[in-house]
Design a protein around this motif. Structure first.
Motif, PDB file in Angstrom:
ATOM      1  N   UNK A  61      39.839  40.344  49.600  1.00 60.64           N
ATOM      2  CA  UNK A  61      38.952  41.516  49.385  1.00 60.64           C
ATOM      3  C   UNK A  61      38.919  41.633  47.867  1.00 60.64           C
ATOM      4  N   UNK A  62      37.831  41.881  47.200  1.00 59.27           N
ATOM      5  CA  UNK A  62      37.603  42.173  45.769  1.00 59.27           C
ATOM      6  C   UNK A  62      37.763  43.809  45.704  1.00 59.27           C
ATOM      7  N   UNK A  63      38.183  44.283  44.615  1.00 57.62           N
ATOM      8  CA  UNK A  63      37.924  45.642  44.337  1.00 57.62           C
ATOM      9  C   UNK A  63      36.537  46.169  44.214  1.00 57.62           C
ATOM     10  N   UNK A  64      35.627  45.277  43.718  1.00 58.46           N
ATOM     11  CA  UNK A  64      34.185  45.472  43.456  1.00 58.46           C
ATOM     12  C   UNK A  64      33.631  44.310  44.215  1.00 58.46           C
ATOM     13  N   UNK A  65      33.132  44.841  45.396  1.00 55.36           N
ATOM     14  CA  UNK A  65      32.315  43.683  46.292  1.00 55.36           C
ATOM     15  C   UNK A  65      31.290  43.120  45.603  1.00 55.36           C
ATOM     16  N   UNK A  66      30.585  43.735  44.654  1.00 54.47           N
ATOM     17  CA  UNK A  66      29.420  43.071  44.055  1.00 54.47           C
ATOM     18  C   UNK A  66      29.632  42.320  42.871  1.00 54.47           C
ATOM     19  N   UNK A  67      30.960  42.006  42.569  1.00 55.55           N
ATOM     20  CA  UNK A  67      31.366  41.014  41.486  1.00 55.55           C
ATOM     21  C   UNK A  67      30.875  39.644  41.837  1.00 55.55           C
ATOM     22  N   UNK A  68      30.009  39.093  40.905  1.00 55.97           N
ATOM     23  CA  UNK A  68      29.748  37.337  41.172  1.00 55.97           C
ATOM     24  C   UNK A  68      31.232  36.914  41.138  1.00 55.97           C
ATOM     25  N   UNK A  69      31.150  35.798  41.969  1.00 55.17           N
ATOM     26  CA  UNK A  69      32.425  34.460  41.942  1.00 55.17           C
ATOM     27  C   UNK A  69      32.039  33.371  41.264  1.00 55.17           C
ATOM     28  N   UNK A  70      32.737  33.114  40.169  1.00 56.63           N
ATOM     29  CA  UNK A  70      32.446  32.000  38.922  1.00 56.63           C
ATOM     30  C   UNK A  70      33.618  30.927  39.326  1.00 56.63           C
ATOM     31  N   UNK A  71      33.231  29.917  38.744  1.00 60.58           N
ATOM     32  CA  UNK A  71      34.200  28.915  38.849  1.00 60.58           C
ATOM     33  C   UNK A  71      35.577  29.278  38.126  1.00 60.58           C
ATOM     34  N   UNK A  72      35.420  29.748  36.760  1.00 61.80           N
ATOM     35  CA  UNK A  72      36.306  30.325  35.809  1.00 61.80           C
ATOM     36  C   UNK A  72      37.102  31.241  36.636  1.00 61.80           C
ATOM     37  N   UNK A  73      36.835  32.392  37.405  1.00 61.70           N
ATOM     38  CA  UNK A  73      37.497  33.392  37.851  1.00 61.70           C
ATOM     39  C   UNK A  73      38.252  32.708  39.177  1.00 61.70           C
ATOM     40  N   UNK A  74      37.740  31.712  39.903  1.00 65.38           N
ATOM     41  CA  UNK A  74      38.332  31.080  40.898  1.00 65.38           C
ATOM     42  C   UNK A  74      39.567  30.380  40.555  1.00 65.38           C
ATOM     43  N   UNK A  75      39.243  29.567  39.277  1.00 68.72           N
ATOM     44  CA  UNK A  75      40.262  28.642  38.575  1.00 68.72           C
ATOM     45  C   UNK A  75      41.488  29.795  38.295  1.00 68.72           C
ATOM     46  N   UNK A  76      41.255  30.741  37.747  1.00 64.14           N
ATOM     47  CA  UNK A  76      42.115  31.906  37.302  1.00 64.14           C
ATOM     48  C   UNK A  76      43.144  32.253  38.300  1.00 64.14           C
ATOM     49  N   UNK A  77      42.339  32.627  39.518  1.00 63.02           N
ATOM     50  CA  UNK A  77      43.185  32.861  40.816  1.00 63.02           C
ATOM     51  C   UNK A  77      44.190  31.708  41.196  1.00 63.02           C
ATOM     52  N   UNK A  78      43.658  30.303  41.061  1.00 65.64           N
ATOM     53  CA  UNK A  78      44.627  29.409  41.519  1.00 65.64           C
ATOM     54  C   UNK A  78      45.610  29.399  40.642  1.00 65.64           C
ATOM     55  N   UNK A  79      45.538  29.784  39.169  1.00 67.44           N
ATOM     56  CA  UNK A  79      46.493  29.544  38.058  1.00 67.44           C
ATOM     57  C   UNK A  79      47.507  30.640  38.357  1.00 67.44           C
ATOM     58  N   UNK A  80      46.980  31.883  38.775  1.00 67.32           N
ATOM     59  CA  UNK A  80      47.996  32.983  39.246  1.00 67.32           C
ATOM     60  C   UNK A  80      48.831  32.562  40.421  1.00 67.32           C
ATOM     61  N   UNK A  81      48.336  32.073  41.339  1.00 66.64           N
ATOM     62  CA  UNK A  81      48.862  31.549  42.659  1.00 66.64           C
ATOM     63  C   UNK A  81      49.972  30.368  42.282  1.00 66.64           C
ATOM     64  N   UNK A  82      49.597  29.560  41.611  1.00 64.07           N
ATOM     65  CA  UNK A  82      50.414  28.257  41.222  1.00 64.07           C
ATOM     66  C   UNK A  82      51.853  28.784  40.296  1.00 64.07           C
TER      67      UNK A  82
END
Length: 271
Positions: free
Chosen positions: A63-84
């Motif tokens: 879940x997002x803190x702001x459900x209205x936030x758009x999902x972009x490839x850059x944000x999703x890539x940053x998520x993967x970076x954080x997980x790695x």
């Protein structure tokens, strides 16, 4: 086989992730497909890899803190970076499919030191095509149709533009009537907040050519003529590489993991 299910708190979301097996890190990621779509393939690949799967931001258990936030490839890539980084097991090989392939390419550009191989399986990079304006207009019509409440109509238009042959009665069976509330919520988020940003993403081709990360463009053997066959072929040509073929179609990893996993393992071993 160990199977760890956890969450990672990040500034704007809580990411659900799962880890299986031992060995070099392999990330399997989609968008909007979540970790469940990769479970069968992950089990097969975890015999000789540490396999990370995740629900993308805003989807299912992330879940997002702001459900209205758009999902972009850059944000999703940053998520993967954080997980790695969190797993401290990189650099990783990343297999991304569909929108997840776009995420993986964005990660290779932003954080090439974290990923030694990216296998971008059928990324819907409409910006690589000469008829992109027509296709973008079609995508906007699909989004508007969905948000107006015509779910079956939106999917009918989507399948037609994707050139995926699906009988109308099958579309109505899959997307009409009573449905799982979580599936509906994820679907609505995809149409409203993810689809546009994914297909309009423009890859930095010069960066992808120059990074040390090995970039592979994958296409399903059964995807001939579909829009993601076209975009993948165009991306491979722009990068000066030959596409790599995989069993099945757009979601071959889920439809036939017993054939797909050995092929993916084979591609990972190639130099």
């Amino acid at each position: 086989m160990n199977h760890i299910v956890r969450t990672l708190e990040i500034p704007d979301a809580r990411l659900h992730y799962e880890v299986r097996g031992e060995g070099p890190l392999l990330v399997l990621v989609g968008a909007p497909m979540d970790a469940r779509s990769f479970a069968a393939a992950a089990e097969l690949l975890a015999t000789d890899h540490t396999v990370l799967t995740t629900d993308p931001r805003g989807i299912n258990r992330s879940p997002l803190h702001d459900p209205g936030q758009d999902s972009t490839p850059g944000l999703r890539a940053d998520d993967l970076s954080r997980l790695i980084t969190h797993l401290d097991a990189g650099p990783a090989a990343v297999f991304g499919s569909s929108g997840g392939a776009v995420t993986a390419l964005a990660l290779a550009i932003a954080s090439p030191e974290q990923v030694h191989t990216v296998i971008a399986h059928e990324p819907p990079l409409v910006e690589t095509l000469a008829d992109r304006e027509r296709l973008h207009a079609g995508t906007e019509d699909q989004i508007a149709t969905y948000l107006a409440g015509d779910v079956v109509g939106a999917w009918t238009k989507f399948m037609a533009q994707a050139n995926i042959a699906m009988p109308q009665e099958v579309i109505e069976m899959m997307f009409g009537g009573e449905r799982d509330p979580q599936q509906v919520a994820d679907e609505r988020r995809w149409f409203a907040h993810e689809l546009r940003g994914t297909v309009r993403w423009q890859p930095d081709l010069a960066a992808l050519r120059s990074v040390r990360t090995r970039v592979v463009v994958g296409i399903g053997e059964d995807s001939t003529g579909q829009i993601c066959d076209r975009t993948s072929t165009a991306l491979a040509a722009a990068l000066g590489i030959e596409p790599t073929m995989f069993p099945g179609g757009h979601i071959g990893f889920a439809d036939d993991p017993d054939r797909f996993a050995p092929r993916l393992r084979e591609v990972l071993r190639e130099n």
